[in-house]
Design an enzyme around this catalytic site. Structure first.
Site, short mmCIF file in Angstrom:
data_model
loop_
_atom_site.label_atom_id
_atom_site.label_comp_id
_atom_site.label_asym_id
_atom_site.label_seq_id
_atom_site.Cartn_x
_atom_site.Cartn_y
_atom_site.Cartn_z
N GLU A 10 0.99 -1.24 0.00
CA GLU A 10 -0.05 0.21 -0.09
C GLU A 10 1.01 1.00 -0.14
OE1 GLU A 10 -4.32 -1.70 1.98
OE2 GLU A 10 -2.34 -0.70 3.53
N GLY A 75 -12.84 -3.54 1.00
CA GLY A 75 -13.45 -5.18 0.44
C GLY A 75 -15.07 -4.25 0.39
N MET A 169 -10.08 -2.53 8.21
CA MET A 169 -9.05 -3.35 8.63
C MET A 169 -8.57 -2.13 10.64
SD MET A 169 -8.00 -7.59 8.41
CE MET A 169 -8.19 -7.65 9.77
N GLU A 170 -8.29 -0.83 9.16
CA GLU A 170 -7.65 -0.09 10.02
C GLU A 170 -8.11 1.38 10.29
OE1 GLU A 170 -6.69 -1.60 6.90
OE2 GLU A 170 -4.92 -3.04 8.55
N ASP A 193 -12.01 -6.16 -3.36
CA ASP A 193 -12.39 -7.84 -3.80
C ASP A 193 -14.09 -7.36 -3.12
OD1 ASP A 193 -10.91 -7.11 -0.71
OD2 ASP A 193 -12.76 -8.25 -0.44
N1 ADE Z 1 -9.43 -5.28 3.19
C1 ADE Z 1 -9.60 -5.38 2.03
N2 ADE Z 1 -10.76 -6.30 1.54
C2 ADE Z 1 -11.09 -6.16 3.00
C3 ADE Z 1 -11.77 -7.21 3.65
N3 ADE Z 1 -13.13 -7.83 2.83
N4 ADE Z 1 -12.35 -7.66 4.75
C4 ADE Z 1 -11.62 -6.44 5.47
N5 ADE Z 1 -10.28 -6.04 4.80
C5 ADE Z 1 -10.45 -6.10 4.06
#
Ligand code: ADE
Length: 225
Positions: A10, A75, A169-170, A193
């Site tokens: 990243e 995501g 996640m951050e 995703d």
């Molecule tokens: N970062 C990228 N895709 C993610 C997902 N599906 N869940 C959590 N963090 C992510």
């Protein structure tokens, strides 16, 4: 000014283009640079809310950052968002913070807001950059938790509970740090995703490219700040 990612991929697009001096601290690496009249401090925190909390705090308290830009991947939760799309967070929330057993809303603990708002001035600059470059940029609530979401029912729950557009996640942990320390912050994410079944395969395939898209965008913002 701090530029923070979670994973090496990243911030790699930044380190490829900016000459930096590497500093080892707190079991991590921080990259200092002078870039277009800015003193930059760049790092990848490592994945998750704890690591990103630590890095954001260090960037502020040790390196004196006054503004924080986060770059990375997420995501998609909302159906309109597709792999490769870019969005910024209007607000961030911790989807896995749960003391609902005591009658509290999800994402809430006493003394902290459920949603932390990102900085309006930085968000406006992002919109201006996108307009200038003809990039389709959206925005929305971003939910964070210590969990890679790859499950339809969890995905639906996060979307429904927080009206979140994307999950990562951050962002929300960084948001809590910036809120507490009075530091304007911006959270940029490119979709890697769709957070449903098999999302881990899409993540593996598209993460590097989406990370690049996000980092390049954030660097364009730095040019304007
Ligand atoms: N970062 C990228 N895709 C993610 C997902 N599906 N869940 C959590 N963090 C992510």
């Amino acid at each position: 000014m701090a530029i923070l990612g979670a994973m090496p991929e990243e911030i790699a697009p930044l380190l490829e283009r900016i000459e930096t001096k590497e500093i080892d601290y707190a079991n991590n690496k921080f990259y200092l640079a002078n870039y277009k009249n800015h003193e930059l401090i760049i790092a990848y925190s490592k994945i998750g809310k704890v690591n990103s909390t630590m890095s954001a705090t260090i960037m502020r308290e040790k390196f004196g950052a006054e503004v924080l830009l986060f770059t990375g991947v997420a995501g998609a939760l909302k159906t309109g968002l597709k792999i490769g799309d870019v969005l910024f967070a209007t607000k961030v929330v911790q989807h896995d913070l749960d003391i609902s057993a005591f009658g509290h809303p999800f994402g809430f603990v006493p003394g902290s807001p459920v949603f932390v708002e990102t900085d309006k001035r930085l968000n406006k600059i992002a919109v201006d950059v996108a307009n200038e470059l003809g990039i389709n940029l959206t925005s929305g609530i971003i939910a964070s938790g210590d969990q890679f979401v790859c499950d339809e029912s969890r995905k639906e729950w996060i979307l429904r509970t927080f009206d979140a557009a994307a999950v990562e996640m951050e962002g929300a942990s960084v948001g809590q740090v910036c809120f507490a320390l009075g530091m304007p912050f911006f959270i940029m994410r490119a979709i890697s995703d769709e957070a449903g079944e098999k999302a881990e395969f899409d993540f593996d395939e598209f993460m590097v490219n989406s990370a690049k898209t996000s980092a390049n965008f954030v660097l364009k913002m730095v040019d304007r700040l």
